[in-house]
Motif scaffolding. Structure first.
Motif, mmCIF file in Angstrom:
data_model
loop_
_atom_site.group_PDB
_atom_site.id
_atom_site.type_symbol
_atom_site.label_atom_id
_atom_site.label_comp_id
_atom_site.label_asym_id
_atom_site.label_seq_id
_atom_site.Cartn_x
_atom_site.Cartn_y
_atom_site.Cartn_z
ATOM 1 N N GLY A 228 0.821 -1.210 0.000
ATOM 2 C CA GLY A 228 0.000 0.000 0.000
ATOM 3 C C GLY A 228 0.851 1.255 0.000
ATOM 4 O O GLY A 228 0.537 2.238 -0.680
ATOM 5 N N ALA A 229 1.953 1.246 0.770
ATOM 6 C CA ALA A 229 2.865 2.395 0.775
ATOM 7 C C ALA A 229 3.503 2.578 -0.597
ATOM 8 O O ALA A 229 3.672 3.710 -1.074
ATOM 9 C CB ALA A 229 3.943 2.194 1.837
ATOM 10 N N TRP A 230 3.865 1.470 -1.250
ATOM 11 C CA TRP A 230 4.451 1.548 -2.592
ATOM 12 C C TRP A 230 3.442 2.136 -3.573
ATOM 13 O O TRP A 230 3.801 2.989 -4.417
ATOM 14 C CB TRP A 230 4.883 0.152 -3.032
ATOM 15 C CG TRP A 230 5.378 0.070 -4.442
ATOM 16 C CD1 TRP A 230 6.571 0.530 -4.921
ATOM 17 C CD2 TRP A 230 4.690 -0.490 -5.562
ATOM 18 N NE1 TRP A 230 6.675 0.286 -6.272
ATOM 19 C CE2 TRP A 230 5.535 -0.348 -6.689
ATOM 20 C CE3 TRP A 230 3.457 -1.105 -5.723
ATOM 21 C CZ2 TRP A 230 5.169 -0.794 -7.964
ATOM 22 C CZ3 TRP A 230 3.094 -1.556 -6.987
ATOM 23 C CH2 TRP A 230 3.930 -1.398 -8.078
ATOM 24 N N LEU A 231 2.172 1.713 -3.474
ATOM 25 C CA LEU A 231 1.144 2.261 -4.359
ATOM 26 C C LEU A 231 0.947 3.758 -4.110
ATOM 27 O O LEU A 231 0.786 4.541 -5.060
ATOM 28 C CB LEU A 231 -0.183 1.516 -4.125
ATOM 29 C CG LEU A 231 -0.240 0.070 -4.630
ATOM 30 C CD1 LEU A 231 -1.531 -0.595 -4.163
ATOM 31 C CD2 LEU A 231 -0.127 0.015 -6.147
ATOM 32 N N ALA A 232 0.959 4.164 -2.835
ATOM 33 C CA ALA A 232 0.801 5.583 -2.511
ATOM 34 C C ALA A 232 1.912 6.403 -3.147
ATOM 35 O O ALA A 232 1.673 7.496 -3.693
ATOM 36 C CB ALA A 232 0.784 5.778 -0.995
ATOM 37 N N LEU A 233 3.135 5.901 -3.095
ATOM 38 C CA LEU A 233 4.256 6.608 -3.721
ATOM 39 C C LEU A 233 4.086 6.674 -5.233
ATOM 40 O O LEU A 233 4.411 7.695 -5.861
ATOM 41 C CB LEU A 233 5.569 5.921 -3.355
ATOM 42 C CG LEU A 233 6.056 6.131 -1.920
ATOM 43 C CD1 LEU A 233 7.215 5.195 -1.605
ATOM 44 C CD2 LEU A 233 6.481 7.586 -1.704
ATOM 45 N N LEU A 248 11.946 -0.693 3.389
ATOM 46 C CA LEU A 248 11.777 0.555 4.152
ATOM 47 C C LEU A 248 10.628 0.424 5.144
ATOM 48 O O LEU A 248 10.749 0.822 6.313
ATOM 49 C CB LEU A 248 11.515 1.710 3.187
ATOM 50 C CG LEU A 248 11.143 3.064 3.821
ATOM 51 C CD1 LEU A 248 12.267 3.584 4.705
ATOM 52 C CD2 LEU A 248 10.792 4.093 2.735
ATOM 53 N N GLU A 249 9.520 -0.138 4.686
ATOM 54 C CA GLU A 249 8.359 -0.268 5.564
ATOM 55 C C GLU A 249 8.634 -1.222 6.726
ATOM 56 O O GLU A 249 8.167 -0.999 7.843
ATOM 57 C CB GLU A 249 7.144 -0.748 4.756
ATOM 58 C CG GLU A 249 6.575 0.301 3.825
ATOM 59 C CD GLU A 249 6.057 1.515 4.581
ATOM 60 O OE1 GLU A 249 5.035 1.407 5.282
ATOM 61 O OE2 GLU A 249 6.699 2.585 4.494
ATOM 62 N N GLY A 272 12.003 8.538 11.188
ATOM 63 C CA GLY A 272 12.444 7.324 10.508
ATOM 64 C C GLY A 272 12.400 7.473 9.004
ATOM 65 O O GLY A 272 13.352 7.097 8.295
ATOM 66 N N TYR A 273 11.325 8.017 8.488
ATOM 67 C CA TYR A 273 11.213 8.222 7.038
ATOM 68 C C TYR A 273 12.244 9.224 6.537
ATOM 69 O O TYR A 273 12.849 9.036 5.470
ATOM 70 C CB TYR A 273 9.809 8.707 6.679
ATOM 71 C CG TYR A 273 8.810 7.601 6.459
ATOM 72 C CD1 TYR A 273 8.984 6.671 5.448
ATOM 73 C CD2 TYR A 273 7.694 7.478 7.284
ATOM 74 C CE1 TYR A 273 8.062 5.646 5.243
ATOM 75 C CE2 TYR A 273 6.771 6.461 7.095
ATOM 76 C CZ TYR A 273 6.963 5.553 6.075
ATOM 77 O OH TYR A 273 6.051 4.541 5.894
ATOM 78 N N ALA A 274 12.457 10.308 7.299
ATOM 79 C CA ALA A 274 13.393 11.346 6.858
ATOM 80 C C ALA A 274 14.813 10.817 6.760
ATOM 81 O O ALA A 274 15.554 11.152 5.818
ATOM 82 C CB ALA A 274 13.335 12.532 7.817
ATOM 83 N N PHE A 275 15.220 9.976 7.713
ATOM 84 C CA PHE A 275 16.596 9.475 7.729
ATOM 85 C C PHE A 275 16.787 8.232 6.862
ATOM 86 O O PHE A 275 17.847 8.050 6.254
ATOM 87 C CB PHE A 275 17.021 9.179 9.170
ATOM 88 C CG PHE A 275 17.318 10.400 9.983
ATOM 89 C CD1 PHE A 275 18.497 11.114 9.793
ATOM 90 C CD2 PHE A 275 16.420 10.860 10.929
ATOM 91 C CE1 PHE A 275 18.773 12.253 10.539
ATOM 92 C CE2 PHE A 275 16.679 12.001 11.680
ATOM 93 C CZ PHE A 275 17.861 12.701 11.489
ATOM 94 N N ALA A 276 15.763 7.361 6.828
ATOM 95 C CA ALA A 276 15.921 6.098 6.108
ATOM 96 C C ALA A 276 15.488 6.180 4.654
ATOM 97 O O ALA A 276 15.975 5.400 3.819
ATOM 98 C CB ALA A 276 15.133 4.993 6.818
ATOM 99 N N GLY A 277 14.578 7.099 4.332
ATOM 100 C CA GLY A 277 14.094 7.205 2.957
ATOM 101 C C GLY A 277 15.192 7.327 1.920
ATOM 102 O O GLY A 277 15.190 6.612 0.901
ATOM 103 N N PRO A 278 16.179 8.229 2.115
ATOM 104 C CA PRO A 278 17.244 8.389 1.107
ATOM 105 C C PRO A 278 18.050 7.116 0.859
ATOM 106 O O PRO A 278 18.634 6.957 -0.222
ATOM 107 C CB PRO A 278 18.131 9.479 1.719
ATOM 108 C CG PRO A 278 17.196 10.283 2.578
ATOM 109 C CD PRO A 278 16.239 9.274 3.145
ATOM 110 N N THR A 286 10.013 13.420 -0.114
ATOM 111 C CA THR A 286 9.119 12.394 -0.664
ATOM 112 C C THR A 286 8.753 11.368 0.397
ATOM 113 O O THR A 286 7.594 10.961 0.516
ATOM 114 C CB THR A 286 9.782 11.690 -1.858
ATOM 115 O OG1 THR A 286 10.106 12.651 -2.862
ATOM 116 C CG2 THR A 286 8.847 10.645 -2.456
ATOM 117 N N ALA A 287 9.747 10.944 1.173
ATOM 118 C CA ALA A 287 9.479 9.983 2.250
ATOM 119 C C ALA A 287 8.529 10.585 3.280
ATOM 120 O O ALA A 287 7.613 9.906 3.777
ATOM 121 C CB ALA A 287 10.793 9.568 2.913
ATOM 122 N N LEU A 288 8.703 11.866 3.594
ATOM 123 C CA LEU A 288 7.815 12.525 4.557
ATOM 124 C C LEU A 288 6.426 12.744 3.976
ATOM 125 O O LEU A 288 5.443 12.778 4.715
ATOM 126 C CB LEU A 288 8.425 13.852 5.005
ATOM 127 C CG LEU A 288 9.595 13.708 5.982
ATOM 128 C CD1 LEU A 288 10.313 15.036 6.175
ATOM 129 C CD2 LEU A 288 9.109 13.178 7.331
#
Length: 323
Positions: A228-233, A248-249, A272-278, A286-288
């Motif tokens: 679902g997160a992949w689809l949202a992106l 990532l999830e 977590g998203y801000a640091f791990a997303g890149p 984008t992660a945020l």
């Protein structure tokens, strides 16, 4: 409440550092249609979670309860998540409310409590499998000396803490029930509630096919949530590998589990998203934006859920007084 305020401060600072305008701009690319589809996908995940709890609550003969009760378990999971994410009660508050709902629906108390323990156990076990799968996908990142090296202690440390919590829960659940049963017998002579839960727990664990079904449904829910997160992106216009987003999830879910004391893991999820997303090719904004979409989804699903739950509670109180 203090944990909620601290988490809110971290979330606001993290999004502000990445650029609120940029984060909102990326999240807005999803559009109303994309956001609606994301919410519908998440509702499907709740049906999987309800199926897991439903599978862990067989009747006395080991058969499934009537299929008509499946939506009731899914509804209880929705209320549980809404209370945990939107009210300052941590996850424990959501668990208590969901158990109260099922017992109020005339399901035997010992079966509800016993199936809850089995459901939580299989949910933790399936999360461990999902986390280890994510770590395997992140193997090259964790071994190398790149940007992931700075996050390696947090990733491995969080995973270690989560594994320790899971193993402790596995090892102590029956012992805790025995201790509680003896304590209840001393404080409330004649009390058989804990003994009934203990017996129900043993009965459910003896039916390995039911436990395996609950485990499979919970694992499917973890994977479906990641997809679902992949689809949202994708709906935001961000192109990333589904395997990267699953990894990532799994990391984000691990961090949320370790920070269970903070309602909705507020601030922990954003950081977590801000640091791990890149690490997975997603710019921080984008992660945020994905994190923001998740928060918006939680509100869109959770607020109506809480209102309906409260309306039912008020109706129940009014009915009781009328009698």
């Amino acid at each position: 409440m203090l944990a909620t305020l601290a988490g809110l401060g971290i979330a606001v600072w993290t999004i502000g550092a990445a650029g609120l305008k940029d984060v909102l701009g990326i999240a807005g690319r999803m559009g109303a249609a994309g956001f609606l589809l994301y919410c519908l996908w998440s509702l499907g995940v709740f049906f999987l979670l309800g199926a897991a709890w439903f599978a862990a609550a067989p009747d006395e003969k080991g058969r499934s309860l009537p299929l008509s009760t499946w939506p009731l378990f899914s509804w209880a999971r929705m209320v549980r998540e809404a209370v945990s994410d939107l009210l300052p009660f941590s996850q424990l508050g959501g668990i208590i409310v969901s158990v109260r709902m099922l017992t109020a629906a005339a399901l035997p108390s010992s079966r509800v409590h016993g199936s809850l323990v089995v459901d939580m156990t299989t949910e933790m076990a399936s999360q461990l499998v999902y986390t280890l799968f994510g770590l395997a996908l992140m193997g090259s990142l964790l071994i190398g000396d790149g940007a992931a090296a700075q996050l390696r202690p947090a990733i491995l440390g969080g995973t270690f803490v989560m594994v320790a919590i899971i193993l402790l829960f596995f090892a102590m659940q029956r012992t805790a029930l025995d201790v509680t049963s003896r304590l209840a017998a001393r404080l409330v002579p004649g009390s058989i509630a804990m003994a009934g839960i203990r017996a129900e727990l043993s009965r459910i664990y003896a039916q390995r096919d039911r436990v395996a079904l609950a485990f499979g449904a919970n694992l499917a829910a973890w994977v479906a949530s990641g997809i679902g997160a992949w689809l949202a992106l994708r709906w935001m216009g961000a192109h990333a590998s589904v395997w990267d987003i699953l990894a990532l999830e799994s990391l984000i879910f691990t961090l949320r589990s370790v920070a269970f004391i903070i309602p909705g893991a507020l601030g922990v999820q954003e950081a977590g998203y801000a640091f791990a997303g890149p690490l997975f090719g997603l710019p921080p904004e984008t992660a945020l934006a994905l994190s923001l979409a998740k928060r918006a989804r939680d509100l869109a699903i959770g607020l109506p859920t809480l209102l309906i739950w409260q309306a039912n509670e008020i109706r129940g109180v009014a009915t009781g007084r009328g009698k």
